[in-house]
Motif scaffolding. Structure first.
Motif, PDB file in Angstrom:
ATOM      1  N   ARG A 132       0.824  -1.212   0.000  1.00  0.00           N
ATOM      2  CA  ARG A 132       0.000   0.000   0.000  1.00  0.00           C
ATOM      3  C   ARG A 132       0.857   1.260   0.000  1.00  0.00           C
ATOM      4  O   ARG A 132       0.451   2.299  -0.530  1.00  0.00           O
ATOM      5  N   GLY A 133       2.082   1.184   0.557  1.00  0.00           N
ATOM      6  CA  GLY A 133       2.949   2.358   0.600  1.00  0.00           C
ATOM      7  C   GLY A 133       3.922   2.464  -0.556  1.00  0.00           C
ATOM      8  O   GLY A 133       4.758   3.375  -0.586  1.00  0.00           O
ATOM      9  N   HIS A 134       3.825   1.585  -1.531  1.00  0.00           N
ATOM     10  CA  HIS A 134       4.745   1.602  -2.681  1.00  0.00           C
ATOM     11  C   HIS A 134       4.463   2.825  -3.564  1.00  0.00           C
ATOM     12  O   HIS A 134       3.294   3.233  -3.718  1.00  0.00           O
ATOM     13  N   PRO A 135       5.486   3.415  -4.190  1.00  0.00           N
ATOM     14  CA  PRO A 135       5.288   4.584  -5.060  1.00  0.00           C
ATOM     15  C   PRO A 135       4.307   4.342  -6.206  1.00  0.00           C
ATOM     16  O   PRO A 135       3.704   5.302  -6.710  1.00  0.00           O
ATOM     17  N   LEU A 136       4.146   3.084  -6.623  1.00  0.00           N
ATOM     18  CA  LEU A 136       3.233   2.787  -7.733  1.00  0.00           C
ATOM     19  C   LEU A 136       1.848   2.343  -7.258  1.00  0.00           C
ATOM     20  O   LEU A 136       0.999   1.989  -8.071  1.00  0.00           O
ATOM     21  N   ALA A 137       1.605   2.364  -5.961  1.00  0.00           N
ATOM     22  CA  ALA A 137       0.377   1.783  -5.408  1.00  0.00           C
ATOM     23  C   ALA A 137      -0.901   2.458  -5.889  1.00  0.00           C
ATOM     24  O   ALA A 137      -1.965   1.832  -5.919  1.00  0.00           O
ATOM     25  N   ASP A 138      -0.810   3.728  -6.283  1.00  0.00           N
ATOM     26  CA  ASP A 138      -2.002   4.439  -6.739  1.00  0.00           C
ATOM     27  C   ASP A 138      -2.309   4.208  -8.213  1.00  0.00           C
ATOM     28  O   ASP A 138      -3.334   4.681  -8.714  1.00  0.00           O
ATOM     29  N   ARG A 139      -1.431   3.503  -8.889  1.00  0.00           N
ATOM     30  CA  ARG A 139      -1.633   3.215 -10.317  1.00  0.00           C
ATOM     31  C   ARG A 139      -2.553   2.003 -10.490  1.00  0.00           C
ATOM     32  O   ARG A 139      -2.631   1.126  -9.629  1.00  0.00           O
ATOM     33  N   GLU A 168       9.061  -0.804 -15.704  1.00  0.00           N
ATOM     34  CA  GLU A 168       9.087   0.104 -14.556  1.00  0.00           C
ATOM     35  C   GLU A 168       9.520  -0.599 -13.267  1.00  0.00           C
ATOM     36  O   GLU A 168       9.768   0.062 -12.254  1.00  0.00           O
ATOM     37  N   GLU A 220      13.248  -3.405  -8.780  1.00  0.00           N
ATOM     38  CA  GLU A 220      12.568  -3.933  -7.608  1.00  0.00           C
ATOM     39  C   GLU A 220      13.198  -5.241  -7.123  1.00  0.00           C
ATOM     40  O   GLU A 220      13.833  -5.974  -7.891  1.00  0.00           O
ATOM     41  N   GLY A 261       6.551  -4.412   2.510  1.00  0.00           N
ATOM     42  CA  GLY A 261       7.581  -3.764   1.714  1.00  0.00           C
ATOM     43  C   GLY A 261       8.835  -4.572   1.483  1.00  0.00           C
ATOM     44  O   GLY A 261       9.881  -4.001   1.146  1.00  0.00           O
TER      45      GLY A 261
END
Length: 304
Positions: A176-183, A190, A194, A239
Motif C-alpha cells: 500500500r505504501g509503494h510509489p506505484l500503489a495508486d496506479r 518500470e 525492484e 515492503g
C-alpha cells in the motif's frame, strides 16, 4: 443399419432357444417376433435361425450377429441408465483434482452450485502439483482434473482430452505504501529495480517472471522465496518486495496489498479441464464438466 429392436429380439431368441419363450419375455406375440426376425433376415441377406419343431438355433450368421447385437444392446442399456442417472443423479461419486490457486478461488464457486444441483453425489477434491494431478488422472484416482499451461509450453498428451475453461491474467502485487500503489496499470520495465518475492521450489510463476523480465531487458533480483501466495502477499504488504502472480492467487487479497494490471502485455495462462481419452465418462463427471464450464462462462472476465 439394423433396427435395434430387432437385434434385441434376435438376442432373446438365441438365448431362450425358442421364439415363443422370447416372445413371453418381451411381451410380444410369437407371430410378431417371427415377423420381425424375418425382416431382420431380409436386411442381413441370409438366414439367421434354423427353425425346428422344438425351438430354434442360430445359423453361423445368426451366431455372429447375435454376438454383436448382445454388445450393442448392453451398451444401449448402459446409455439409458447413464441418462437416467444424469437426469436426477440420484447416486454416484466423483473425485476431482485441482491445484491450490484454483482451489482457493474459482473451484469453490463451482462446487457450491454442483452440490446444490446434485446433493446425492459424493464429491471429493485432491489438490496437488501438476505431475501428481496428471498421474492421478491417468491412474483413475481422479475422474477429471484441472490443469494449466502457458503459450510457450502448451500441454500436449494424446491420452488426455482437455477443454479450455478460461484464460487468466498475470498481475503485479505491491504494498500500500509503494510509489506505484495508486496506479491501476504498470509495465514490467518500470519494475526493473525492484526486489522480487517469488514462490519457492522452482514454481512455474518463477519462469513467468524471468521470461517477462528478460523480454524487458533485465534480470529480476529475487529477495524472498515464499511457500505459498498468502506468505508472498504478507511479505509484499510490509515492503519486502513486489510479486508477480496469477490473478486467482489474490482471490483473498491482503488489506495492505495493491493489485496492478500489466495491461495487454500480461502473460496469460490457460486453465484446462482434463479427462482421459480412453474412458466412458460417468454421469457425475458429465454433470460436473457441464457445471464447471457454465460457471466459467459467467466469470471468465473476472480473471483477465
Amino acid at each position: 443399419m439394423f433396427d435395434i429392436r430387432r437385434l434385441a429380439l434376435l438376442v432373446q431368441v438365441v438365448e431362450a432357444g425358442s421364439i415363443t419363450a422370447a416372445a413371453d419375455l418381451m411381451m410380444y406375440t410369437p407371430s410378431a417376433v417371427s415377423q420381425q426376425l424375418r425382416k431382420l433376415e431380409q436386411e442381413v441377406g441370409q438366414p439367421l435361425l434354423n427353425r425346428r419343431s422344438r425351438g430354434v438355433s442360430p445359423t453361423e450368421a445368426g451366431q455372429v450377429l447375435a454376438g454383436h447385437a448382445r454388445r450393442i444392446v448392453q451398451q444401449m442399456q448402459a446409455a439409458h441408465s447413464d441418462l437416467d442417472q444424469l437426469a436426477g443423479l440420484k447416486r454416484g461419486s466423483l473425485t476431482i483434482g485441482t491445484f491450490p490457486t484454483l482451489a482457493g478461488s474459482f473451484l469453490p464457486v463451482v462446487i457450491r452450485v454442483f452440490k446444490k444441483r446434485y446433493p446425492a453425489v459424493s464429491l471429493s477434491v485432491r489438490s496437488a502439483r501438476f505431475d501428481e494431478l496428471l498421474a492421478d488422472l491417468q491412474s483413475g484416482v481422479t475422474g477429471l482434473c484441472l490443469l494449466w499451461d502457458y503459450p510457450w509450453n502448451p500441454f500436449q498428451d494424446e491420452s488426455v482430452r482437455v477443454t479450455e475453461v478460461f484464460r487468466e491474467s498475470t498481475v503485479i502485487l505491491v504494498s500500500r505504501g509503494h510509489p506505484l500503489a495508486d496506479r491501476e496499470q504498470v509495465s514490467i520495465e518500470e519494475l526493473r529495480n525492484e526486489s522480487w518475492i517469488v514462490r519457492a521450489e522452482a514454481h512455474p510463476v518463477v519462469e513467468v517472471l524471468q521470461r517477462s523480465a528478460h523480454d524487458a531487458g533485465f534480470e529480476p533480483a529475487i529477495g524472498f522465496l515464499a511457500n505459498d501466495y498468502q506468505e508472498a502477499q504478507a511479505m509484499v504488504s510490509v515492503g519486502m518486495g513486489v510479486a508477480m502472480v496469477p490473478k486467482t492467487a489474490v482471490a483473498l487479497q491482503h488489506p495492505d496489498v495493491r493489485v496492478l494490471s500489466l495491461g495487454p502485455a500480461a502473460p496469460l495462462r490457460r486453465i484446462l479441464l482434463a479427462q482421459r481419452q480412453d474412458k466412458v465418462y460417468a454421469p457425475a463427471e458429465v454433470a460436473f464438466h457441464s457445471t464447471l464450464l457454465e460457471i466459467a462462462r459467467e466469470r471468465a472476465a473476472d480473471y483477465l
